[in-house]
Design a protein around this motif. Sequence first.
Motif, PDB file in Angstrom:
ATOM      1  N   SER A   1       1.795 -43.718 -28.426  1.00  0.00           N
ATOM      2  CA  SER A   1       2.324 -43.352 -29.744  1.00  0.00           C
ATOM      3  C   SER A   1       1.535 -44.088 -30.816  1.00  0.00           C
ATOM      4  O   SER A   1       0.749 -44.994 -30.517  1.00  0.00           O
ATOM      5  CB  SER A   1       3.804 -43.742 -29.845  1.00  0.00           C
ATOM      6  OG  SER A   1       3.929 -45.159 -29.854  1.00  0.00           O
TER       7      SER A   1
ATOM      8  N   LYS B   1       8.901 -39.634 -34.639  1.00  0.00           N
ATOM      9  CA  LYS B   1       7.637 -38.916 -34.466  1.00  0.00           C
ATOM     10  C   LYS B   1       6.545 -39.583 -35.299  1.00  0.00           C
ATOM     11  O   LYS B   1       6.803 -40.197 -36.325  1.00  0.00           O
ATOM     12  CB  LYS B   1       7.788 -37.456 -34.878  1.00  0.00           C
ATOM     13  CG  LYS B   1       8.846 -36.683 -34.115  1.00  0.00           C
ATOM     14  CD  LYS B   1       8.517 -36.566 -32.668  1.00  0.00           C
ATOM     15  CE  LYS B   1       7.910 -35.233 -32.356  1.00  0.00           C
ATOM     16  NZ  LYS B   1       7.433 -35.125 -30.992  1.00  0.00           N
TER      17      LYS B   1
ATOM     18  N   TRP C   1      -3.555 -38.396 -33.255  1.00  0.00           N
ATOM     19  CA  TRP C   1      -2.448 -38.153 -32.344  1.00  0.00           C
ATOM     20  C   TRP C   1      -2.402 -36.674 -32.021  1.00  0.00           C
ATOM     21  O   TRP C   1      -2.836 -35.837 -32.795  1.00  0.00           O
ATOM     22  CB  TRP C   1      -1.122 -38.680 -32.863  1.00  0.00           C
ATOM     23  CG  TRP C   1      -0.528 -38.014 -34.069  1.00  0.00           C
ATOM     24  CD1 TRP C   1       0.041 -36.777 -34.126  1.00  0.00           C
ATOM     25  CD2 TRP C   1      -0.412 -38.562 -35.389  1.00  0.00           C
ATOM     26  NE1 TRP C   1       0.507 -36.523 -35.389  1.00  0.00           N
ATOM     27  CE2 TRP C   1       0.238 -37.597 -36.185  1.00  0.00           C
ATOM     28  CE3 TRP C   1      -0.789 -39.767 -35.969  1.00  0.00           C
ATOM     29  CZ2 TRP C   1       0.516 -37.810 -37.538  1.00  0.00           C
ATOM     30  CZ3 TRP C   1      -0.510 -39.972 -37.312  1.00  0.00           C
ATOM     31  CH2 TRP C   1       0.130 -39.006 -38.072  1.00  0.00           C
ATOM     32  N   ARG C   2      -1.913 -36.407 -30.827  1.00  0.00           N
ATOM     33  CA  ARG C   2      -1.797 -35.031 -30.338  1.00  0.00           C
ATOM     34  C   ARG C   2      -0.375 -34.533 -30.570  1.00  0.00           C
ATOM     35  O   ARG C   2       0.490 -35.324 -30.962  1.00  0.00           O
ATOM     36  CB  ARG C   2      -2.144 -34.994 -28.853  1.00  0.00           C
ATOM     37  CG  ARG C   2      -3.605 -35.290 -28.597  1.00  0.00           C
ATOM     38  CD  ARG C   2      -3.922 -35.112 -27.146  1.00  0.00           C
ATOM     39  NE  ARG C   2      -3.868 -36.436 -26.550  1.00  0.00           N
ATOM     40  CZ  ARG C   2      -4.257 -36.736 -25.339  1.00  0.00           C
ATOM     41  NH1 ARG C   2      -4.690 -35.814 -24.537  1.00  0.00           N
ATOM     42  NH2 ARG C   2      -4.197 -37.947 -24.877  1.00  0.00           N
ATOM     43  N   PRO C   3      -0.114 -33.270 -30.309  1.00  0.00           N
ATOM     44  CA  PRO C   3       1.246 -32.745 -30.498  1.00  0.00           C
ATOM     45  C   PRO C   3       2.312 -33.511 -29.719  1.00  0.00           C
ATOM     46  O   PRO C   3       3.462 -33.588 -30.157  1.00  0.00           O
ATOM     47  CB  PRO C   3       1.139 -31.287 -30.015  1.00  0.00           C
ATOM     48  CG  PRO C   3      -0.284 -30.926 -30.265  1.00  0.00           C
ATOM     49  CD  PRO C   3      -1.068 -32.186 -29.980  1.00  0.00           C
ATOM     50  N   ASP C   4       1.951 -34.105 -28.574  1.00  0.00           N
ATOM     51  CA  ASP C   4       2.932 -34.885 -27.805  1.00  0.00           C
ATOM     52  C   ASP C   4       3.068 -36.307 -28.331  1.00  0.00           C
ATOM     53  O   ASP C   4       3.767 -37.127 -27.740  1.00  0.00           O
ATOM     54  CB  ASP C   4       2.569 -34.896 -26.314  1.00  0.00           C
ATOM     55  CG  ASP C   4       1.300 -35.684 -26.005  1.00  0.00           C
ATOM     56  OD1 ASP C   4       0.637 -36.193 -26.933  1.00  0.00           O
ATOM     57  OD2 ASP C   4       0.963 -35.786 -24.809  1.00  0.00           O
ATOM     58  N   ASP C   5       2.399 -36.639 -29.453  1.00  0.00           N
ATOM     59  CA  ASP C   5       2.410 -37.939 -30.131  1.00  0.00           C
ATOM     60  C   ASP C   5       1.588 -39.011 -29.433  1.00  0.00           C
ATOM     61  O   ASP C   5       1.519 -40.138 -29.908  1.00  0.00           O
ATOM     62  CB  ASP C   5       3.833 -38.463 -30.389  1.00  0.00           C
ATOM     63  CG  ASP C   5       4.442 -37.863 -31.647  1.00  0.00           C
ATOM     64  OD1 ASP C   5       3.697 -37.276 -32.458  1.00  0.00           O
ATOM     65  OD2 ASP C   5       5.662 -37.993 -31.833  1.00  0.00           O
ATOM     66  N   SER C   6       0.925 -38.689 -28.313  1.00  0.00           N
ATOM     67  CA  SER C   6       0.026 -39.671 -27.713  1.00  0.00           C
ATOM     68  C   SER C   6      -1.198 -39.815 -28.615  1.00  0.00           C
ATOM     69  O   SER C   6      -1.550 -38.898 -29.369  1.00  0.00           O
ATOM     70  CB  SER C   6      -0.381 -39.256 -26.299  1.00  0.00           C
ATOM     71  OG  SER C   6      -1.125 -38.053 -26.338  1.00  0.00           O
TER      72      SER C   6
END
Length: 190
Positions: free
Chosen positions: A83, A2, A61-66
């Motif tokens: 990522s 992550k 980064w966003r919660p989805d790691d993008s």
Amino acid sequence: MKNKELYNKLLEKGVLKVWLTEMEFLAPEQMEYRKNLWIDTLSIEDMTVFAVDGYGDLYAWRPDDSVVIIETGPGECKEFAGSLIDAIFRRIIEFVNGDYCEMCSNEEKADMDPDDAEYCTSENDAIELLKQYINVFGEFFSVEQKEYIEKLIVNGFLPDCNAFIYEDEMLRVILDWLRVKITAPKKIFK
């Protein structure tokens, strides 16, 4: 891995001392500070700000790691990479193409006025930076990403320009390797 875990490992490796064109990494206390500067204006509550660029734009980064780049002036959010490590690799690929950085041959830099030379990256300077990137980020890159950078170090500048790769190669690598969705920027003003 992550992004949060990766960023903590990068902090231990000294990422705050690494120069990466248009991506200045933030210390943990600066991450929240930069976010809070814009939290009343931009919809970034669910994002983690980890870097800034020379224009004051934010990388998060966003919660989805993008990873996105947030252009603070127009209040636009653009997809950047799938990522954190892909975002770093993208900035390296843009650097070796000569984006955001004035590149010159070793001979050109040696002949420059010292004041002008300060703003130019020679082939030798660029190779040293690529070695530093391998040292700091290499263990987190995919095998292909690491091998690609190592190949650039060996090959050096292209014979006909002051860059390691042409623009079409840069775009191919970004689109093929970085799991980035090309979408129109989204306004994120509140």
